[in-house]
Scaffold this motif. Structure first.
Motif, mmCIF file in Angstrom:
data_model
loop_
_atom_site.group_PDB
_atom_site.id
_atom_site.type_symbol
_atom_site.label_atom_id
_atom_site.label_comp_id
_atom_site.label_asym_id
_atom_site.label_seq_id
_atom_site.Cartn_x
_atom_site.Cartn_y
_atom_site.Cartn_z
ATOM 1 N N ALA A 82 0.852 -1.192 0.000
ATOM 2 C CA ALA A 82 0.000 0.000 0.000
ATOM 3 C C ALA A 82 0.885 1.238 0.000
ATOM 4 O O ALA A 82 1.828 1.328 0.787
ATOM 5 N N ARG A 83 0.576 2.158 -0.873
ATOM 6 C CA ARG A 83 1.311 3.420 -0.902
ATOM 7 C C ARG A 83 0.795 4.323 0.198
ATOM 8 O O ARG A 83 -0.311 4.171 0.677
ATOM 9 N N SER A 84 1.620 5.284 0.563
ATOM 10 C CA SER A 84 1.219 6.193 1.632
ATOM 11 C C SER A 84 0.100 7.112 1.162
ATOM 12 O O SER A 84 -0.063 7.369 -0.023
ATOM 13 N N ASN A 85 -0.637 7.606 2.100
ATOM 14 C CA ASN A 85 -1.778 8.461 1.815
ATOM 15 C C ASN A 85 -1.330 9.926 1.824
ATOM 16 O O ASN A 85 -0.942 10.436 2.868
ATOM 17 N N PRO A 86 -1.390 10.633 0.705
ATOM 18 C CA PRO A 86 -0.940 12.026 0.692
ATOM 19 C C PRO A 86 -1.881 12.961 1.439
ATOM 20 O O PRO A 86 -1.471 14.030 1.857
ATOM 21 N N ILE A 87 -3.117 12.560 1.652
ATOM 22 C CA ILE A 87 -4.055 13.435 2.343
ATOM 23 C C ILE A 87 -3.640 13.596 3.800
ATOM 24 O O ILE A 87 -3.601 14.705 4.331
ATOM 25 N N LEU A 88 -3.311 12.510 4.462
ATOM 26 C CA LEU A 88 -2.912 12.577 5.858
ATOM 27 C C LEU A 88 -1.612 13.352 6.024
ATOM 28 O O LEU A 88 -1.479 14.171 6.937
ATOM 29 N N PHE A 89 -0.643 13.132 5.144
ATOM 30 C CA PHE A 89 0.609 13.876 5.197
ATOM 31 C C PHE A 89 0.352 15.368 5.049
ATOM 32 O O PHE A 89 0.932 16.184 5.757
ATOM 33 N N GLY A 90 -0.532 15.736 4.149
ATOM 34 C CA GLY A 90 -0.824 17.144 3.914
ATOM 35 C C GLY A 90 -1.468 17.809 5.116
ATOM 36 O O GLY A 90 -1.104 18.922 5.489
#
Length: 157
Positions: A82-90
């Protein structure tokens, strides 16, 4: 929008949140001190703080509202990938830099409605160390989240 652009947009919106929080502290807040009504002053200060938070978060929401997580994860070597979630990082990047903008030490100039940067060495050192730590966290996490940090994150989808 690609994941990489979302992450870079998150960092830039986080810097916007930092700048807006500085503007609220050094320009907007002293304007509210000269008002006769305490309730109006507190209300206008709250409007400034809410605006400094809502603009970056709202901009990021507009960028990510069409982004969807994958419905299924591929299996490689018997493991889910699973790739990381960019929404949470943002969201964390914007929140961290928003709070960092509130940590800039300021002091009121006596007998005036003005705030100035507190130039005492200890507060400046603590703020600088905190900002460096926040940027290191973002800088260390960003390559891994962009897929440049390790071999397992470089898998193509």
């Amino acid at each position: 929008m690609s994941r990489d652009r979302l992450r870079l947009a998150a960092v830039s919106l986080g810097l916007l949140a930092f700048a807006l929080r500085i503007v609220v502290a050094f320009w907007w807040q002293p304007l509210t001190w000269s008002l006769d009504s305490l309730a109006l002053g507190i209300g206008l200060y709250a409007v400034g703080m809410i605006t400094a938070a809502v603009l970056p978060f709202g901009g990021y929401w507009l960028l990510t509202r069409r982004y969807r997580l994958p419905r299924a994860f591929p299996v490689q070597d018997g493991r889910f990938v699973a790739r990381s979630n960019p929404i949470l990082f943002g969201l964390w990047s914007i929140l961290l830099l928003y709070f960092a903008g509130g940590m800039v030490p300021a002091r009121r100039v006596p007998n005036e409605y003005v705030l100035r940067l507190n130039t005492d060495p200890l507060p400046l050192f603590l703020v600088a160390a905190t900002l460096v730590a926040a940027l290191v966290v973002i800088g260390v996490a960003l390559p891994f989240l962009l897929g440049l940090g390790s071999s397992w994150a470089r898998t193509a989808y």
